[in-house]
Write an enzyme that holds these catalytic residues in place. Structure first.
Site, short mmCIF file in Angstrom:
data_model
loop_
_atom_site.label_atom_id
_atom_site.label_comp_id
_atom_site.label_asym_id
_atom_site.label_seq_id
_atom_site.Cartn_x
_atom_site.Cartn_y
_atom_site.Cartn_z
N CYS A 54 0.82 -1.22 0.00
CA CYS A 54 0.00 0.00 0.00
C CYS A 54 0.85 1.27 0.00
CB CYS A 54 -0.88 -0.02 1.26
SG CYS A 54 -1.76 1.53 1.55
N TRP A 87 -7.70 -7.09 4.78
CA TRP A 87 -6.33 -7.41 5.20
C TRP A 87 -6.33 -8.49 6.27
CZ3 TRP A 87 -3.36 -5.55 1.73
CH2 TRP A 87 -3.58 -4.29 1.18
N ARG A 121 -14.47 0.98 5.47
CA ARG A 121 -13.43 0.03 5.10
C ARG A 121 -12.37 -0.02 6.18
NH1 ARG A 121 -14.62 -0.62 -0.32
NH2 ARG A 121 -12.61 -1.52 -0.81
N THR A 123 -8.87 0.04 6.64
CA THR A 123 -7.71 0.36 5.82
C THR A 123 -6.42 0.42 6.62
OG1 THR A 123 -8.17 2.71 6.12
CG2 THR A 123 -9.05 1.69 4.13
N GLU A 139 -5.28 7.88 8.85
CA GLU A 139 -5.10 8.72 7.65
C GLU A 139 -3.61 8.99 7.47
OE1 GLU A 139 -6.75 9.90 4.97
OE2 GLU A 139 -4.73 10.65 4.56
N SER A 140 -3.06 8.47 6.38
CA SER A 140 -1.60 8.56 6.19
C SER A 140 -1.11 9.99 6.09
CB SER A 140 -1.19 7.77 4.95
OG SER A 140 -1.76 8.33 3.79
N TYR A 189 -5.30 5.11 -9.12
CA TYR A 189 -6.50 4.35 -8.70
C TYR A 189 -7.71 4.78 -9.52
CZ TYR A 189 -3.93 2.48 -4.71
OH TYR A 189 -3.03 1.82 -3.93
N1 LIG Z 1 -6.87 7.90 3.00
C1 LIG Z 1 -6.26 6.71 3.49
C2 LIG Z 1 -6.37 5.61 2.45
C3 LIG Z 1 -5.80 4.30 2.87
C4 LIG Z 1 -6.19 3.17 1.92
O1 LIG Z 1 -7.08 3.32 1.07
N2 LIG Z 1 -5.54 2.01 2.08
C5 LIG Z 1 -5.88 0.85 1.28
C6 LIG Z 1 -4.65 0.09 0.83
S1 LIG Z 1 -3.67 0.92 -0.36
C7 LIG Z 1 -6.67 -0.13 2.10
O2 LIG Z 1 -6.32 -0.39 3.24
N3 LIG Z 1 -7.71 -0.72 1.53
C8 LIG Z 1 -8.50 -1.72 2.18
C9 LIG Z 1 -9.93 -1.64 1.78
O3 LIG Z 1 -10.23 -0.84 0.89
O4 LIG Z 1 -10.74 -2.37 2.33
C10 LIG Z 1 -4.81 7.00 3.82
O5 LIG Z 1 -4.15 7.70 3.04
O6 LIG Z 1 -4.34 6.57 4.87
#
Ligand SMILES: N[C@@H](CCC(=O)N[C@@H](CS)C(=O)NCC(=O)O)C(=O)O
Length: 318
Positions: A54, A87, A121, A123, A139-140, A189
């Site tokens: 990611c 995950w 989600r 994430t 939030e990254s 994306y």
């Molecule tokens: N805005 C969030 C986005 C994080 C994100 O979308 N991560 C993805 C992986 S690249 C994720 O965990 N996806 C799991 C899902 O969509 O269920 C950030 O920047 O931290």
């Protein structure tokens, strides 16, 4: 995704779409800060959950390493492939195995632990407070800022002084980040998860126009995006470009050109990859397996062998 704290349906990548079929990313839910009264900076108290595939998690990992926070903030790496429940913790090489805090099987269990009624989600990245057993922030963009300064009192002077967003450049960094995010970081994306031809066409043209613009910028004002020093903007760009030729070019159909076709962008990516604070956070096997596990885009989930090298010579280990 989770609906009112319960996992529902099979995991699928498209979160939301606009009227044109364009991909829309969900807003992050946990936005607390280390350095606040509730979450003071302490060594060993917070755990960072990441996936190495990611880019958002990886930009936080790069800042953690650049700042020398490895002993202050332990990390747990999930498996690269997204399962029907998102995950999963496990033993894929380079993953950390079981969740050391709760013995969870899936990351979504942590989300419902933090908020039993969570809808959304689950994430990565996710920063977890082991003291109060709850989520701090997922939030990254926030986490990159936090790791850049919130733990400085715990670090030796030369690491504390490293500032990826110096005050004199802060406005310019914010402006460039805001410009890059929709076009490049999320732009790939928007190409891959477009649900109509028109949405894809718009996203791919916007993406490559933006790459062309950054190529010019680096040729004229490099070696880094804001001149002589590495900033947050460089890390944000890097995590997308190091994945580009390996994953996005094929799976996301971002195939007008590759990064290796852009001398300045390839040089920039290669330079950051060689940096001891950044390169070791990149794991091409996780990137390949992670992206190509997305069933909606790759139903047989076959992981390609190539490209064997990117950027004129970086081996991707296939
Ligand atoms: N805005 C969030 C986005 C994080 C994100 O979308 N991560 C993805 C992986 S690249 C994720 O965990 N996806 C799991 C899902 O969509 O269920 C950030 O920047 O931290």
């Amino acid at each position: 995704m989770l609906v009112n704290g319960r996992w529902s349906g099979e995991w699928q990548p498209v979160q939301d779409t606009d009227e044109q079929g364009g991909f829309v990313r969900q807003e992050s839910r946990f936005r607390e800060r280390v350095g606040s009264e509730r979450f003071p900076a302490e060594a060993g108290r917070y755990r960072l959950y990441v996936a190495l595939t990611c880019p958002w998690a990886s930009r936080v990992l790069a800042v953690r390493r650049l700042k020398g926070l490895e002993d202050v903030i332990p990390v747990t790496v999930v498996e690269p492939a997204l399962t029907e429940q998102g995950w999963r913790f496990g033993d894929f090489p380079g993953s950390s195995g079981a969740d050391p805090e709760h013995g969870a099987t899936w990351l979504h269990e942590l989300y419902t632990r933090a908020d039993p009624g969570y809808t959304g989600r689950a994430t990565v990245p996710l920063l977890w407070d082991t003291r109060t057993d709850t989520a701090v922030n997922n939030e990254s963009a926030d986490l990159v800022r936090m790791l850049n300064s919130a733990f400085d009192e715990l670090l030796p002077a030369e690491r504390a002084e490293l500032d990826l967003r110096p005050a004199a450049l802060a406005d310019e960094i914010d402006r460039l980040n805001d410009w890059m995010y929709p076009r490049i970081n999320n732009g790939v994306y928007r190409c891959g998860f477009a649900t109509t031809q028109a949405a894809y066409d718009e996203a791919v043209v916007t993406l490559f126009d933006a790459l062309d613009a950054l190529e010019d910028r680096l040729l004229n004002e490099g070696p880094y995006l804001h001149g002589e020093i590495i900033t947050e903007s460089d890390i944000r760009l890097f995590v997308t470009l190091i994945r580009f030729d390996v994953a996005y070019h094929g799976l996301f159909k971002t195939n007008l050109r590759q990064i290796r076709d852009y001398p300045a962008l390839a040089g920039h990516t290669g330079r950051l990859y060689e940096h001891p604070g950044i390169g070791p956070t990149v794991d091409f096997a996780h990137i390949r397996h992670g992206y190509y596990s997305i069933k909606a885009l790759n139903p047989a989930r076959i992981v390609p062998r190539g490209p064997a090298t990117i950027l004129h010579g970086i081996a991707t280990g296939s």
